[in-house]
Scaffold this motif. Structure first.
Motif, PDB file in Angstrom:
ATOM      1  N   ARG A 136       0.830  -1.204   0.000  1.00  0.00           N
ATOM      2  CA  ARG A 136       0.000   0.000   0.000  1.00  0.00           C
ATOM      3  C   ARG A 136       0.868   1.258   0.000  1.00  0.00           C
ATOM      4  N   PHE A 137       0.347   2.294  -0.602  1.00  0.00           N
ATOM      5  CA  PHE A 137       1.002   3.601  -0.565  1.00  0.00           C
ATOM      6  C   PHE A 137      -0.003   4.690  -0.204  1.00  0.00           C
ATOM      7  N   PHE A 138      -1.102   4.749  -0.936  1.00  0.00           N
ATOM      8  CA  PHE A 138      -2.125   5.756  -0.660  1.00  0.00           C
ATOM      9  C   PHE A 138      -3.081   5.285   0.434  1.00  0.00           C
ATOM     10  N   ALA A 139      -3.648   6.240   1.158  1.00  0.00           N
ATOM     11  CA  ALA A 139      -4.664   5.904   2.164  1.00  0.00           C
ATOM     12  C   ALA A 139      -5.939   5.430   1.489  1.00  0.00           C
ATOM     13  N   GLU A 251       2.358  -3.737 -14.980  1.00  0.00           N
ATOM     14  CA  GLU A 251       1.494  -4.372 -13.980  1.00  0.00           C
ATOM     15  C   GLU A 251       2.259  -5.477 -13.247  1.00  0.00           C
ATOM     16  N   GLN A 252       2.971  -6.292 -13.997  1.00  0.00           N
ATOM     17  CA  GLN A 252       3.694  -7.420 -13.413  1.00  0.00           C
ATOM     18  C   GLN A 252       4.828  -6.952 -12.506  1.00  0.00           C
ATOM     19  N   GLN A 253       5.518  -5.886 -12.891  1.00  0.00           N
ATOM     20  CA  GLN A 253       6.612  -5.382 -12.069  1.00  0.00           C
ATOM     21  C   GLN A 253       6.105  -4.784 -10.761  1.00  0.00           C
ATOM     22  N   GLY A 258       4.611  -6.419  -4.557  1.00  0.00           N
ATOM     23  CA  GLY A 258       3.459  -6.603  -3.678  1.00  0.00           C
ATOM     24  C   GLY A 258       2.326  -5.632  -3.925  1.00  0.00           C
ATOM     25  N   VAL A 259       2.412  -4.836  -4.996  1.00  0.00           N
ATOM     26  CA  VAL A 259       1.368  -3.845  -5.274  1.00  0.00           C
ATOM     27  C   VAL A 259       0.524  -4.338  -6.437  1.00  0.00           C
ATOM     28  N   THR A 260      -0.669  -4.799  -6.141  1.00  0.00           N
ATOM     29  CA  THR A 260      -1.580  -5.283  -7.181  1.00  0.00           C
ATOM     30  C   THR A 260      -2.751  -4.342  -7.393  1.00  0.00           C
ATOM     31  N   ALA A 261      -2.934  -3.392  -6.488  1.00  0.00           N
ATOM     32  CA  ALA A 261      -4.018  -2.412  -6.610  1.00  0.00           C
ATOM     33  C   ALA A 261      -3.581  -1.132  -5.925  1.00  0.00           C
ATOM     34  N   LEU A 262      -4.184  -0.021  -6.325  1.00  0.00           N
ATOM     35  CA  LEU A 262      -3.888   1.249  -5.687  1.00  0.00           C
ATOM     36  C   LEU A 262      -4.793   1.466  -4.488  1.00  0.00           C
TER      37      LEU A 262
END
Length: 262
Positions: A136-139, A251-253, A258-262
């Motif tokens: 995760r990055f964004f809230a 997308e794959q990178q 571990g980031v599959t969605a924003l």
């Protein structure tokens, strides 16, 4: 048989878009191809239409959702941020955050046009992936429905950052600069393959050749030079479909981090 087509992706100034489609109707008619323009609010069924003559889609739907369509080619754009057949997204925030970097937006709110957009979603996921913690990055991440609505969300303080297609930004700057008021660019994504022009799997090879010939004349004929310049169209080319593999690689990178969605 008259088949339908449209150019929906950069329809910022509709009068200009209509002039482009009208020109293509004439150029196709000169090649024995009967065509009419039809505008669609729901684009995926339009792109999947068995009788689709021509449309413009995004590279992300092309590689994820449209395995059977044929690639006609792609426009080269003269918009700042583009190089050859590649474009990028600008990282856009409110002017009050102009001194910040992308890393400073950890825990803040992103807005995207849709989760099947390369410029607004896939590219943003790619650039935040190295900064993410536990995927995760964004809230939170909201979805606006279009780049223009994402910009409105920023202006109205409903979100803090968005990735905006550089061609859309340039067209808005020229046609509707008030929609960019109070906003600024703090960064950019890498270059990626320009938006593809597609036709149905059922389109025969003579018709595909006519489409490519008409599009080539559109960008080369002096009669259409001003129209193309207003649309920031600087050329047309026919890359292989593999040209769009990098869209899926982004997308794959991100997923490897571990980031599959924003």
């Amino acid at each position: 048989m008259t088949k339908t087509f449209s150019l929906p992706m950069y329809d910022i100034n509709h009068a200009t878009t209509e002039a482009l489609t009208d020109a293509l109707v004439q150029l196709l008619a000169a090649r024995g191809v009967a065509a009419r323009v039809a505008w669609h609010s729901d684009l995926l069924p339009h792109w999947r239409d068995h009788d689709l003559l021509l449309s413009q889609t995004c590279g992300y739907p092309l590689v994820k959702l449209l395995p059977d369509v044929q690639l006609v080619g792609a426009f080269q754009s003269s918009a700042p941020g583009c190089e050859g057949l590649r474009y990028r997204s600008w990282l856009v925030v409110r002017a009050e955050d102009a001194a910040l970097t992308l890393a400073d937006f950890r825990g803040r709110r992103a807005v995207c046009n849709s989760d099947d957009s390369h410029s607004g979603y896939n590219s943003l996921r790619y650039v935040v992936a190295p900064l993410a913690q536990q995927g995760r990055f964004f809230a939170e991440t909201g979805f606006s429905g279009s780049h223009r609505q994402s910009l409105a969300a920023l202006r109205h303080q409903q979100a803090d950052i968005a990735a905006i297609d550089c061609i859309t930004w340039a067209l808005l700057l020229h046609n509707f600069p008030e929609e960019l008021a109070g906003l600024t660019i703090i960064g950019e994504t890498p270059l990626c393959a320009a938006l593809p022009l597609i036709t149905a799997a059922s389109t025969d090879q003579p018709t595909l050749a006519a489409l490519r010939s008409a599009l080539t004349q559109l960008v080369q004929d002096e009669a259409y030079r001003e129209l193309c310049a207003t649309s920031l169209i600087g050329g047309f080319a026919t890359p292989d479909r593999a040209f769009y593999d990098e869209v899926l690689q982004w997308e794959q990178q991100a997923a490897t981090r571990g980031v599959t969605a924003l």
